[in-house]
Design a protein around this motif. Structure first.
Motif, PDB file in Angstrom:
ATOM      1  N   ASN A  31       0.826  -1.205   0.000  1.00 23.29           N
ATOM      2  CA  ASN A  31       0.000   0.000   0.000  1.00 23.29           C
ATOM      3  C   ASN A  31       0.862   1.258   0.000  1.00 23.29           C
ATOM      4  OD1 ASN A  31      -2.453  -1.252  -0.055  1.00 23.29           O
ATOM      5  ND2 ASN A  31      -2.663  -1.335   2.176  1.00 23.29           N
ATOM      6  N   ALA A  32       1.880   1.227   0.841  1.00 18.56           N
ATOM      7  CA  ALA A  32       2.749   2.400   0.939  1.00 18.56           C
ATOM      8  C   ALA A  32       3.477   2.646  -0.382  1.00 18.56           C
ATOM      9  CB  ALA A  32       3.744   2.220   2.071  1.00 18.56           C
ATOM     10  N   VAL A  33       3.828   1.557  -1.080  1.00 21.42           N
ATOM     11  CA  VAL A  33       4.485   1.723  -2.375  1.00 21.42           C
ATOM     12  C   VAL A  33       3.560   2.469  -3.329  1.00 21.42           C
ATOM     13  CG1 VAL A  33       5.245   0.457  -4.430  1.00 21.42           C
ATOM     14  CG2 VAL A  33       6.044  -0.255  -2.175  1.00 21.42           C
ATOM     15  N   VAL A  73      10.639   0.165   4.524  1.00 21.18           N
ATOM     16  CA  VAL A  73      10.848  -0.858   3.489  1.00 21.18           C
ATOM     17  C   VAL A  73      10.276  -0.363   2.166  1.00 21.18           C
ATOM     18  CG1 VAL A  73      10.278  -3.209   2.780  1.00 21.18           C
ATOM     19  CG2 VAL A  73      10.873  -2.740   5.158  1.00 21.18           C
ATOM     20  N   ALA A  74       9.069   0.222   2.216  1.00 19.82           N
ATOM     21  CA  ALA A  74       8.446   0.739   0.992  1.00 19.82           C
ATOM     22  C   ALA A  74       9.349   1.794   0.360  1.00 19.82           C
ATOM     23  CB  ALA A  74       7.085   1.327   1.306  1.00 19.82           C
ATOM     24  N   GLY A  75       9.951   2.614   1.204  1.00 17.54           N
ATOM     25  CA  GLY A  75      10.848   3.659   0.699  1.00 17.54           C
ATOM     26  C   GLY A  75      12.000   3.060  -0.085  1.00 17.54           C
ATOM     27  N   SER A  76      12.583   1.964   0.422  1.00 17.40           N
ATOM     28  CA  SER A  76      13.724   1.410  -0.310  1.00 17.40           C
ATOM     29  C   SER A  76      13.254   0.721  -1.588  1.00 17.40           C
ATOM     30  CB  SER A  76      14.553   0.487   0.582  1.00 17.40           C
ATOM     31  OG  SER A  76      13.791  -0.606   0.974  1.00 17.40           O
ATOM     32  N   VAL A  77      12.058   0.122  -1.549  1.00 16.05           N
ATOM     33  CA  VAL A  77      11.508  -0.460  -2.784  1.00 16.05           C
ATOM     34  C   VAL A  77      11.327   0.638  -3.822  1.00 16.05           C
ATOM     35  CG1 VAL A  77       9.455  -1.548  -3.791  1.00 16.05           C
ATOM     36  CG2 VAL A  77      10.350  -2.375  -1.614  1.00 16.05           C
ATOM     37  N   LEU A  78      10.790   1.778  -3.375  1.00 11.79           N
ATOM     38  CA  LEU A  78      10.541   2.887  -4.299  1.00 11.79           C
ATOM     39  C   LEU A  78      11.836   3.455  -4.869  1.00 11.79           C
ATOM     40  CD1 LEU A  78       7.695   4.638  -2.311  1.00 11.79           C
ATOM     41  CD2 LEU A  78       7.512   3.776  -4.647  1.00 11.79           C
ATOM     42  N   LYS A  79      12.853   3.526  -4.029  1.00 14.94           N
ATOM     43  CA  LYS A  79      14.121   4.065  -4.515  1.00 14.94           C
ATOM     44  C   LYS A  79      14.715   3.152  -5.583  1.00 14.94           C
ATOM     45  CE  LYS A  79      15.343   6.942  -0.657  1.00 14.94           C
ATOM     46  NZ  LYS A  79      15.169   6.588   0.742  1.00 14.94           N
ATOM     47  N   ASN A  80      14.648   1.844  -5.348  1.00 16.61           N
ATOM     48  CA  ASN A  80      15.141   0.911  -6.365  1.00 16.61           C
ATOM     49  C   ASN A  80      14.366   1.050  -7.653  1.00 16.61           C
ATOM     50  OD1 ASN A  80      17.208  -0.342  -5.008  1.00 16.61           O
ATOM     51  ND2 ASN A  80      15.840  -1.789  -4.007  1.00 16.61           N
ATOM     52  N   HIS A  81      13.045   1.197  -7.501  1.00 16.37           N
ATOM     53  CA  HIS A  81      12.186   1.336  -8.669  1.00 16.37           C
ATOM     54  C   HIS A  81      12.572   2.578  -9.460  1.00 16.37           C
ATOM     55  CE1 HIS A  81       8.601   1.254 -11.127  1.00 16.37           C
ATOM     56  NE2 HIS A  81       8.322   2.499 -10.757  1.00 16.37           N
ATOM     57  N   ARG A  82      12.764   3.676  -8.717  1.00 16.33           N
ATOM     58  CA  ARG A  82      13.110   4.939  -9.391  1.00 16.33           C
ATOM     59  C   ARG A  82      14.444   4.808 -10.133  1.00 16.33           C
ATOM     60  NH1 ARG A  82      13.476  10.178  -5.743  1.00 16.33           N
ATOM     61  NH2 ARG A  82      15.319   9.075  -5.026  1.00 16.33           N
ATOM     62  N   ARG A  83      15.392   4.119  -9.503  1.00 12.77           N
ATOM     63  CA  ARG A  83      16.691   3.946 -10.151  1.00 12.77           C
ATOM     64  C   ARG A  83      16.534   3.173 -11.465  1.00 12.77           C
ATOM     65  NH1 ARG A  83      19.844   0.996  -6.392  1.00 12.77           N
ATOM     66  NH2 ARG A  83      19.336   2.707  -4.977  1.00 12.77           N
ATOM     67  N   ARG A  84      15.712   2.128 -11.426  1.00  8.24           N
ATOM     68  CA  ARG A  84      15.524   1.337 -12.639  1.00  8.24           C
ATOM     69  C   ARG A  84      14.842   2.160 -13.724  1.00  8.24           C
ATOM     70  NH1 ARG A  84      14.246  -3.151  -9.181  1.00  8.24           N
ATOM     71  NH2 ARG A  84      12.073  -2.547  -9.347  1.00  8.24           N
ATOM     72  N   VAL A  85      13.861   2.946 -13.316  1.00 14.63           N
ATOM     73  CA  VAL A  85      13.156   3.778 -14.293  1.00 14.63           C
ATOM     74  C   VAL A  85      14.123   4.772 -14.932  1.00 14.63           C
ATOM     75  CG1 VAL A  85      11.422   5.581 -14.573  1.00 14.63           C
ATOM     76  CG2 VAL A  85      10.889   3.539 -13.246  1.00 14.63           C
ATOM     77  N   ARG A  86      14.966   5.366 -14.110  1.00 13.18           N
ATOM     78  CA  ARG A  86      15.922   6.355 -14.633  1.00 13.18           C
ATOM     79  C   ARG A  86      16.918   5.722 -15.575  1.00 13.18           C
ATOM     80  NH1 ARG A  86      16.959  10.067  -9.381  1.00 13.18           N
ATOM     81  NH2 ARG A  86      14.975  11.190  -9.518  1.00 13.18           N
ATOM     82  N   LYS A  87      17.260   4.482 -15.287  1.00 14.44           N
ATOM     83  CA  LYS A  87      18.197   3.773 -16.160  1.00 14.44           C
ATOM     84  C   LYS A  87      17.539   3.405 -17.482  1.00 14.44           C
ATOM     85  CE  LYS A  87      21.668   1.203 -13.534  1.00 14.44           C
ATOM     86  NZ  LYS A  87      21.903  -0.157 -13.002  1.00 14.44           N
TER      87      LYS A  87
END
Ligand SMILES: [Zn+2]
Length: 404
Positions: A31-33, A73-87
């Motif tokens: 949900n937080a994600v 935990v949601a924050g770190s999932v989101l950060k990984n997601h953002r990194r992948r999107v930027r790549k």
């Protein structure tokens, strides 16, 4: 602050309340994600600010600290997601499938003597998790310089983070310079006026990579009609491969660090960042840099934990330069490095001497000196080889056997 995660298995199955907590936690994370994606925020605090109130209503009974840690935990999932999107890697909205929860260090209690974790579920409801404690685990539990960090709970095990301040590095009395290759670490160990060749061989890593690569190829062919199964099987193969390679790399790193610690050596490694083999696909895979980078990571991390100084140097031309006269050769060929001036030596060991000289010229290695003339050509010290590389450390439960 250094952190080390230590895995503990549980003496019995997870209590059902804890299982429910894991599912609640997963729900809260997912949900937080979503909230984070909509509001375009990734930090824990921002998520707490935006969504805490609603979450409190959705999960009225959940222990408040667990809820906050779900945001983390949601924050770190989101950060990984953002990194992948930027790549530019296209990816779906992240969804955490695994049953996993994380508790901050104030949100659980661990009795370090008995190995029992007291985990609050909600007001008035706690569960006790009894850990299986081996000799290896005792080392961490009994070490009072280590403080407890977060706790990660999975369906069959927990990971306890132990923290400590980085110890002060000792002043080196010798140097161990290592050139990292696909199948071995080759180097030179210098103490006083004496320099010896050093080797730690791990051919199994390349063999494991090759074997798993072949197996993956075969799976892909066999399951070509079913992409989902094929993908899942390949993923499992990949995880297995990583586990097996990791295991070897840890043992190699341990033998290197034990050697260095006993002799109070500084370790010199080459900087592998940015090195990419630009060859055909086949070669790329076979010469994959991954195990070498991983080995460096393990060595550096463990050295930090023990206070062993590690220096990284630019490896440019290290395999083509003559350490005596400084000539740089055009190509690097053959097993042996030969120079017009008469110097000749195993190519890898020669490279490690160049790394060492770079380190010394940069003022690293605490004023230690080295002259290539001191090199003893006929002595080779073996740090690790696959045959005698059996574990020297007790592997936990083995101590219990043989009591009968
Ligand atoms: Zn030369």
């Amino acid at each position: 602050m250094l952190v080390k995660g230590v895995v503990f298995y549980l003496e019995s199955d997870l209590p059902s309340e804890a299982k429910f907590l894991l599912e609640d936690f997963r729900l809260a994370v997912n949900n937080a994600v979503r909230v984070g994606l909509q509001a375009r925020v990734t930090s824990r605090n921002a998520l707490v600010r935006i969504a805490y109130k609603d979450f409190r209503e959705d999960h009225p009974k959940m222990y408040a600290k667990h809820l906050v840690s779900a945001f983390e935990v949601a924050g770190s999932v989101l950060k990984n997601h953002r990194r992948r999107v930027r790549k530019g890697v296209t990816c779906r909205i992240p969804y955490v499938k695994r049953l996993i929860m994380k508790a901050e260090n104030q949100a659980y209690k661990l009795d370090r003597r008995s190995g029992i974790i007291d985990l609050p579920i909600r007001a008035g409801c706690h569960v006790e998790l009894k850990l299986i404690v081996s000799q290896y685990h005792r080392k961490f539990l009994d070490d009072t310089t280590l403080s407890l960090g977060s706790l990660t709970v999975l369906h069959d095990r927990v990971i306890v983070a132990f923290r400590k301040d980085a110890p002060r590095q000792y002043t080196p009395e010798s140097v161990l310079s290592l050139d990292t290759n696909e199948r071995s670490l080759d180097g030179v160990f210098v103490v006083g006026d004496v320099a010896n060749a050093i080797k730690a061989e791990f051919p199994e890593v390349a063999i494991i990579q090759q074997r798993h690569h072949d197996r993956r190829k075969r799976l892909q062919k066999k399951k070509a009609h079913d992409r989902r199964t094929s993908r899942n099987l390949c993923r499992r193969e990949g995880a297995r491969e990583h586990h097996r390679i990791d295991y070897t790399l840890h043992r190699v790193a341990n033998s290197v660090l034990k050697f260095a610690e006993e002799r109070r050596s500084a370790i010199v490694l080459e900087e592998l960042k940015g090195m990419r083999p630009k060859r055909s696909k086949e070669l790329n895979r076979r010469l994959s840099m991954w195990p070498r980078r991983k080995l460096h990571q393990i060595i550096e991390y463990k050295a930090q934990w023990k206070g062993i100084p590690v220096f990284k140097v630019d490896p440019r031309n290290s395999s083509r330069t003559c350490p005596i006269c400084g000539r740089v050769q055009d190509s690097r060929m053959g097993i042996e490095f030969r120079c017009e001036c008469g110097w000749h030596l195993d190519r890898h060991i020669n490279a490690s001497i160049n790394l060492l000289q770079t380190a010394i010229s940069k003022g690293m290695a605490g004023g230690l000196r080295f002259s290539p003339g001191a090199f003893q050509h006929d002595v080779m010290m073996i740090l690790y080889d696959p045959v005698t590389g059996a574990r020297s450390e007790p592997n936990g439960t083995s101590g219990i056997c043989g009591v009968t």
